[in-house]
Design a protein around this motif. Sequence first.
Motif, mmCIF file in Angstrom:
data_model
loop_
_atom_site.group_PDB
_atom_site.id
_atom_site.type_symbol
_atom_site.label_atom_id
_atom_site.label_comp_id
_atom_site.label_asym_id
_atom_site.label_seq_id
_atom_site.Cartn_x
_atom_site.Cartn_y
_atom_site.Cartn_z
ATOM 1 N N HIS A 134 4.832 -9.333 -9.723
ATOM 2 C CA HIS A 134 4.431 -9.522 -8.330
ATOM 3 C C HIS A 134 2.982 -9.189 -7.995
ATOM 4 O O HIS A 134 2.471 -9.731 -7.031
ATOM 5 N N ASN A 157 12.472 -9.563 -0.508
ATOM 6 C CA ASN A 157 13.054 -8.378 0.126
ATOM 7 C C ASN A 157 13.454 -7.356 -0.927
ATOM 8 O O ASN A 157 13.365 -6.150 -0.692
ATOM 9 N N TYR A 159 11.876 -6.696 -3.719
ATOM 10 C CA TYR A 159 10.653 -5.992 -4.098
ATOM 11 C C TYR A 159 10.276 -4.974 -3.017
ATOM 12 O O TYR A 159 9.900 -3.846 -3.318
ATOM 13 N N LEU A 160 10.406 -5.375 -1.771
ATOM 14 C CA LEU A 160 10.097 -4.474 -0.666
ATOM 15 C C LEU A 160 11.020 -3.251 -0.682
ATOM 16 O O LEU A 160 10.565 -2.113 -0.550
ATOM 17 N N ARG A 161 12.314 -3.466 -0.887
ATOM 18 C CA ARG A 161 13.273 -2.347 -0.949
ATOM 19 C C ARG A 161 13.019 -1.466 -2.175
ATOM 20 O O ARG A 161 13.070 -0.246 -2.093
ATOM 21 N N LYS A 165 6.906 -1.777 -0.643
ATOM 22 C CA LYS A 165 5.726 -2.552 -0.268
ATOM 23 C C LYS A 165 5.974 -4.027 -0.570
ATOM 24 O O LYS A 165 6.815 -4.377 -1.390
ATOM 25 N N ALA A 166 5.250 -4.848 0.121
ATOM 26 C CA ALA A 166 5.228 -6.268 -0.215
ATOM 27 C C ALA A 166 3.973 -6.495 -1.043
ATOM 28 O O ALA A 166 2.949 -5.838 -0.833
ATOM 29 N N SER A 167 4.042 -7.362 -2.023
ATOM 30 C CA SER A 167 2.851 -7.627 -2.814
ATOM 31 C C SER A 167 1.921 -8.546 -2.025
ATOM 32 O O SER A 167 2.359 -9.356 -1.218
#
Length: 181
Positions: A134, A157, A159-161, A165-167
């Motif tokens: 990511h 979502n 990755y965020l969890r 963070k979001a890439s």
Amino acid sequence: ANTHRLTKQIRVVAHMKAEVAVDVASYVDQVDNFAVPGNHGRPNGKNDFADLEDNFDLMAAEWSADLTANTARISWAIHEAWWGKFESSGHAVVSFHGDQWNGPLTRLEELLPKWLANDVFGCKPQIVLTHHRHDMALFRVAGITVSQNGTIDGGSNWYLRAYGKASVPSQTIIVTSQKRP
């Protein structure tokens, strides 16, 4: 799982890939797209990889190729092996999704020399492209430039969890010449 939601996601990704290819084709002579299978669209959970005909990444690439079929300067090569090899201005490039190992991207510092020693790719590539983790990164391993691509949309979502963070959405365009990769 392979659900209606997944088919909608494939359509969205296919349109994004096609839009990027058409945009890039508006300012360069030729856009060559190379796709490899990844871990998206696993039908039976975390450790099950989709059959090639059900692989999210390959389906999105096939649909993108269909969407850009009438754009003369865009081509697609869709590889069914876990890696794909192509040439750019005479330089060998190898691409794989990057989900072949657990752990951080830096594990490639251990794996890539082993793959080279076992002649997995049939050559020593000058550039290796990977895409799974990511975040955009650029480094060298065994004298080879490695480019870890980012995401089109900031990640998932999951990755965020998982990471809080979001890439940052980022795509890498590699320009090669006969003299320099």
